[in-house]
Design an enzyme around this catalytic site. Structure first.
Site, PDB file in Angstrom:
ATOM      1  N   HIS A 169       0.867  -1.290  -0.093  1.00  0.00           N
ATOM      2  CA  HIS A 169      -0.147  -0.008   0.023  1.00  0.00           C
ATOM      3  C   HIS A 169       0.738   1.129   0.052  1.00  0.00           C
ATOM      4  O   HIS A 169       1.835   1.181   0.370  1.00  0.00           O
ATOM      5  CB  HIS A 169      -0.774   0.200   1.168  1.00  0.00           C
ATOM      6  CG  HIS A 169      -1.856  -1.140   1.608  1.00  0.00           C
ATOM      7  ND1 HIS A 169      -3.143  -1.116   1.600  1.00  0.00           N
ATOM      8  CD2 HIS A 169      -1.278  -2.286   2.193  1.00  0.00           C
ATOM      9  CE1 HIS A 169      -3.511  -2.301   1.753  1.00  0.00           C
ATOM     10  NE2 HIS A 169      -2.632  -2.893   2.141  1.00  0.00           N
TER      11      HIS A 169
ATOM     12  N   THR B 138       0.477   5.100   1.838  1.00  0.00           N
ATOM     13  CA  THR B 138      -0.490   5.603   3.017  1.00  0.00           C
ATOM     14  C   THR B 138      -1.571   6.619   2.641  1.00  0.00           C
ATOM     15  O   THR B 138      -2.496   6.842   3.024  1.00  0.00           O
ATOM     16  CB  THR B 138       0.278   6.141   3.910  1.00  0.00           C
ATOM     17  OG1 THR B 138       1.207   7.328   3.455  1.00  0.00           O
ATOM     18  CG2 THR B 138       1.399   5.021   4.876  1.00  0.00           C
TER      19      THR B 138
ATOM     20  N   GLU C  11       2.641  -0.914   4.569  1.00  0.00           N
ATOM     21  CA  GLU C  11       2.256   0.422   4.155  1.00  0.00           C
ATOM     22  C   GLU C  11       3.575   1.097   3.929  1.00  0.00           C
ATOM     23  O   GLU C  11       4.398   1.088   4.590  1.00  0.00           O
ATOM     24  CB  GLU C  11       1.579   1.022   5.399  1.00  0.00           C
ATOM     25  CG  GLU C  11       0.133   0.301   5.502  1.00  0.00           C
ATOM     26  CD  GLU C  11      -0.856   1.021   4.621  1.00  0.00           C
ATOM     27  OE1 GLU C  11      -0.595   1.967   3.870  1.00  0.00           O
ATOM     28  OE2 GLU C  11      -2.168   0.578   4.539  1.00  0.00           O
TER      29      GLU C  11
ATOM     30  N   HIS D  22      -2.255  -3.144  -3.374  1.00  0.00           N
ATOM     31  CA  HIS D  22      -3.824  -3.245  -2.899  1.00  0.00           C
ATOM     32  C   HIS D  22      -4.781  -3.055  -3.998  1.00  0.00           C
ATOM     33  O   HIS D  22      -5.635  -3.566  -3.914  1.00  0.00           O
ATOM     34  CB  HIS D  22      -3.846  -2.077  -2.013  1.00  0.00           C
ATOM     35  CG  HIS D  22      -4.974  -2.015  -0.926  1.00  0.00           C
ATOM     36  ND1 HIS D  22      -5.402  -1.010  -0.243  1.00  0.00           N
ATOM     37  CD2 HIS D  22      -5.996  -2.908  -1.041  1.00  0.00           C
ATOM     38  CE1 HIS D  22      -6.646  -1.257   0.492  1.00  0.00           C
ATOM     39  NE2 HIS D  22      -6.828  -2.531   0.054  1.00  0.00           N
TER      40      HIS D  22
ATOM     41  N   ASP E 218      -3.926   2.320  -4.660  1.00  0.00           N
ATOM     42  CA  ASP E 218      -2.484   2.187  -4.315  1.00  0.00           C
ATOM     43  C   ASP E 218      -2.037   0.869  -4.495  1.00  0.00           C
ATOM     44  O   ASP E 218      -2.719  -0.200  -4.401  1.00  0.00           O
ATOM     45  CB  ASP E 218      -2.414   2.751  -2.822  1.00  0.00           C
ATOM     46  CG  ASP E 218      -3.237   1.660  -2.072  1.00  0.00           C
ATOM     47  OD1 ASP E 218      -4.407   1.199  -2.331  1.00  0.00           O
ATOM     48  OD2 ASP E 218      -2.507   1.206  -0.892  1.00  0.00           O
TER      49      ASP E 218
HETATM   50 ZN   LIG Z   1      -4.140   0.539   0.484  1.00  0.00          ZN
END
Ligand SMILES: [Zn+2]
Length: 207
Positions: A5, A7, A72, A110, A120
């Protein structure tokens, strides 16, 4: 699998606070957070479920939070990913794929697993650099022409993409493999998908 991901927040501190404290307003968490300077924070034990990929699907898999590690990256979504951050990510991926039976091809974005709702990591994400270290599914040049009758949609689905919203899945595929946000399959996609399919290990194919 591993789900990566960005953020979409302005700073590491803001992201860390959200990941640590927002659980009262609904589960928001991820196993790891990596800063632009390469610093690594673990928020959830690898053995435990984190809430980072809810609603996503990949091939036959649902409830991805039950079978994925979430990472993340501190990045606002409109900028390149910092080199020290990518270096830490590579070290972490090496560690995770050694400690767990995670196929090295199953390092996903993601948006790959949730193409309708998520964007993302952005098209800046260096998938090719990861592939140079053996992570993720990546094509090998030169790309051959697929045989007559090759079905790119079936290939997209076999790799793992949901076909619930085909245009959204093509956009996610293009963002990942072509750094574009277009939503229609073309002949280059056919070559790419044929190549990717040939590289997908049998154990990583949905049954
Ligand atoms: Zn995400």
């Amino acid at each position: 699998m591993v789900v990566i991901h960005h953020t979409a927040e302005p700073s590491f501190a803001v992201s860390l606070r959200i990941l640590q404290t927002q659980n009262s307003g609904g589960p928001v968490s991820s196993h790891y957070l990596i800063g632009r300077d390469g610093r690594l924070v673990q928020l959830v034990s690898d053995a435990h479920r984190a809430y980072h990929a809810g609603g996503g699907t990949w091939g036959p898999y649902r409830d991805l939070n039950s079978l994925s590690i979430g990472i993340e990256l501190d990045n606002n979504g409109f900028e390149p990913f910092a080199e020290p951050q990518v270096a830490t990510l590579l070290t972490l991926l090496e560690d995770l794929t050694k400690r767990f039976p995670i196929p090295r091809t199953q390092i996903l974005g993601h948006a790959d697993v949730d193409p309708v709702r998520k964007q993302d990591p952005s098209a800046f994400f260096p998938w090719e650099q990861l592939a140079q270290h053996g992570f993720g599914l990546w094509p090998t040049e030169p790309l051959a022409e697929p045989p007559a009758g090759f079905d790119p949609w079936l290939a997209l689905r076999t790799i793992g993409y949901s076909l619930k919203d085909p245009a959204a899945s093509v956009r996610a595929f293009h963002r990942h493999y072509r750094r574009s946000e277009t939503t229609e399959l073309d002949e280059q996609d056919g070559r790419l998908l044929f190549n990717l399919l040939s590289k997908l290990a049998p154990e990583a194919r949905p049954r």
